[in-house]
Design a protein around this motif. Structure first.
Motif, PDB file in Angstrom:
ATOM      1  N   VAL A  22       0.855  -1.181   0.000  1.00 42.03           N
ATOM      2  CA  VAL A  22       0.000   0.000   0.000  1.00 42.03           C
ATOM      3  C   VAL A  22       0.893   1.234   0.000  1.00 42.03           C
ATOM      4  N   SER A  23       0.458   2.286  -0.678  1.00 40.73           N
ATOM      5  CA  SER A  23       1.182   3.557  -0.663  1.00 40.73           C
ATOM      6  C   SER A  23       0.215   4.704  -0.426  1.00 40.73           C
ATOM      7  N   ARG A  24       0.733   5.763   0.188  1.00 42.92           N
ATOM      8  CA  ARG A  24      -0.054   6.973   0.465  1.00 42.92           C
ATOM      9  C   ARG A  24       0.719   8.172  -0.089  1.00 42.92           C
ATOM     10  N   ASP A  25       0.075   8.904  -0.973  1.00 37.03           N
ATOM     11  CA  ASP A  25       0.672  10.055  -1.647  1.00 37.03           C
ATOM     12  C   ASP A  25      -0.145  11.281  -1.266  1.00 37.03           C
ATOM     13  N   ALA A  26       0.446  12.181  -0.457  1.00 35.77           N
ATOM     14  CA  ALA A  26      -0.318  13.314   0.074  1.00 35.77           C
ATOM     15  C   ALA A  26       0.490  14.597  -0.057  1.00 35.77           C
ATOM     16  N   PRO A  27      -0.195  15.737  -0.186  1.00 40.53           N
ATOM     17  CA  PRO A  27       0.521  17.024  -0.239  1.00 40.53           C
ATOM     18  C   PRO A  27       1.083  17.392   1.125  1.00 40.53           C
ATOM     19  N   LEU A  28       2.155  18.166   1.110  1.00 43.97           N
ATOM     20  CA  LEU A  28       2.721  18.677   2.348  1.00 43.97           C
ATOM     21  C   LEU A  28       1.826  19.795   2.893  1.00 43.97           C
ATOM     22  N   PRO A  29       1.965  20.133   4.178  1.00 45.16           N
ATOM     23  CA  PRO A  29       1.143  21.215   4.754  1.00 45.16           C
ATOM     24  C   PRO A  29       1.405  22.551   4.066  1.00 45.16           C
ATOM     25  N   HIS A  30       0.446  23.472   4.183  1.00 44.50           N
ATOM     26  CA  HIS A  30       0.561  24.829   3.657  1.00 44.50           C
ATOM     27  C   HIS A  30       1.803  25.505   4.267  1.00 44.50           C
ATOM     28  N   PRO A  31       2.601  26.239   3.476  1.00 34.76           N
ATOM     29  CA  PRO A  31       2.393  26.665   2.092  1.00 34.76           C
ATOM     30  C   PRO A  31       3.096  25.777   1.061  1.00 34.76           C
ATOM     31  N   PHE A  32       3.359  24.494   1.383  1.00 32.08           N
ATOM     32  CA  PHE A  32       4.077  23.606   0.469  1.00 32.08           C
ATOM     33  C   PHE A  32       3.157  22.547  -0.135  1.00 32.08           C
ATOM     34  N   GLU A  33       1.866  22.877  -0.274  1.00 31.55           N
ATOM     35  CA  GLU A  33       0.905  21.872  -0.711  1.00 31.55           C
ATOM     36  C   GLU A  33       1.103  21.440  -2.164  1.00 31.55           C
ATOM     37  N   ASP A  34       1.915  22.177  -2.957  1.00 31.36           N
ATOM     38  CA  ASP A  34       2.188  21.721  -4.318  1.00 31.36           C
ATOM     39  C   ASP A  34       3.288  20.663  -4.354  1.00 31.36           C
ATOM     40  N   GLN A  35       3.900  20.368  -3.194  1.00 31.76           N
ATOM     41  CA  GLN A  35       4.874  19.282  -3.087  1.00 31.76           C
ATOM     42  C   GLN A  35       4.231  18.118  -2.332  1.00 31.76           C
ATOM     43  N   ARG A  36       4.753  16.888  -2.562  1.00 30.54           N
ATOM     44  CA  ARG A  36       4.069  15.724  -2.030  1.00 30.54           C
ATOM     45  C   ARG A  36       5.011  14.817  -1.240  1.00 30.54           C
ATOM     46  N   LEU A  37       4.411  14.070  -0.305  1.00 27.91           N
ATOM     47  CA  LEU A  37       5.117  13.086   0.506  1.00 27.91           C
ATOM     48  C   LEU A  37       4.504  11.715   0.228  1.00 27.91           C
ATOM     49  N   ILE A  38       5.336  10.758  -0.167  1.00 26.41           N
ATOM     50  CA  ILE A  38       4.868   9.416  -0.498  1.00 26.41           C
ATOM     51  C   ILE A  38       5.404   8.427   0.538  1.00 26.41           C
ATOM     52  N   LEU A  39       4.501   7.623   1.092  1.00 24.05           N
ATOM     53  CA  LEU A  39       4.861   6.569   2.040  1.00 24.05           C
ATOM     54  C   LEU A  39       4.470   5.228   1.434  1.00 24.05           C
ATOM     55  N   VAL A  40       5.350   4.227   1.540  1.00 21.78           N
ATOM     56  CA  VAL A  40       5.114   2.912   0.947  1.00 21.78           C
ATOM     57  C   VAL A  40       5.384   1.835   1.987  1.00 21.78           C
ATOM     58  N   LEU A  41       4.518   0.821   2.033  1.00 17.82           N
ATOM     59  CA  LEU A  41       4.716  -0.330   2.909  1.00 17.82           C
ATOM     60  C   LEU A  41       4.371  -1.588   2.121  1.00 17.82           C
ATOM     61  N   GLU A  42       5.284  -2.576   2.152  1.00 18.45           N
ATOM     62  CA  GLU A  42       5.074  -3.815   1.407  1.00 18.45           C
ATOM     63  C   GLU A  42       5.468  -5.010   2.262  1.00 18.45           C
ATOM     64  N   THR A  43       4.657  -6.044   2.215  1.00 17.61           N
ATOM     65  CA  THR A  43       4.958  -7.324   2.859  1.00 17.61           C
ATOM     66  C   THR A  43       5.225  -8.357   1.777  1.00 17.61           C
TER      67      THR A  43
END
Length: 228
Positions: A159-180
């Motif tokens: 599973v992965s989660r791709d979300a924007p960073l908090p304001h004022p950096f919402e045009d940049q993103r943080l991706i988290l990945v977890l795999e078994t």
């Protein structure tokens, strides 16, 4: 890794890699993917692994010259979205695998199967999720002369989660990945990774794998994106 992911491409891609493992051990990789609007995405790949000549010995431990070794895999893939909006994708990869040691060869035919489900991709600033599952290396054993070895089959769930960073950096993103990963002939292990984009053109990545044979299981890297 999951052939269903080919369906997420919106343009043609080609990839080439040269990898130096240790002295005399080299890997070459070439792949191409072609998405279509109606009929899904097709892909092709070639993986070569070579070892420079090394000393050979007979049954009484006397040197008899040198031998070399190589592995090769030829791959063909297909993926297509199903259902409304194509949020669910299915894919498969067929592989011909050949291993050579001196004048002896072993070969196998195998397949990878995968599913990928996308959720939350409606807006540019929405949190996005991917849920994936794949089964790898379904095929016959590799047989050198009279000794057979099974392919490294595994079940992979991620599973992965791709979300924007908090304001004022919402045009940049943080991706988290977890795999078994559940191998057929080894202990299960977990892989996790983080990617953050400092600017649009630069991404920093850090990863960790448990049950590592050597080292701490930590890796890191950089990624660059062209604006063109």
């Amino acid at each position: 890794y999951n052939p269903a992911g080919l369906d997420t491409l919106n343009r043609q891609e080609i990839q080439a890699m040269h990898n130096e493992y240790v002295t005399g051990v080299r890997q070459e990789w070439l792949a191409y993917a072609f998405p279509t609007r109606r009929f899904g995405t097709v892909g092709f790949g070639l993986d070569l692994f070579r070892v420079k000549p090394f000393d050979a010995f007979d049954t009484v431990d006397q040197k008899v010259g040198t031998v070399d070794a190589s592995d090769m895999a030829v791959l063909g893939s297909y993926a297509k979205g199903i259902g409304e909006g194509s949020k669910l994708s299915v894919g498969g990869t067929g592989k011909f695998i050949q291993s050579r040691l001196a004048d002896f060869k072993a070969s196998a035919v195998a397949a990878d199967l995968g599913l990928l489900y996308l959720y939350g991709f409606e807006g540019a600033f929405e949190t996005r999720y991917r849920f994936g599952a794949s089964v790898r290396n379904i095929g016959n054993d590799m047989k050198f002369i009279s000794q057979s070895s099974p392919l490294p089959q595994s079940l992979n769930l991620g599973v992965s989660r791709d979300a924007p960073l908090p304001h004022p950096f919402e045009d940049q993103r943080l991706i988290l990945v977890l795999e078994t990963v559940l191998p057929r002939d080894d202990l299960p292990y977990v892989q996790t990774g983080v990617e953050i984009k400092i600017v649009r053109e630069l991404a920093i990545r850090v990863g960790y794998r448990s049950n590592q044979d050597a080292g701490l299981g930590v890796s890191a890297g950089l990624g660059f994106t062209s604006l063109n």
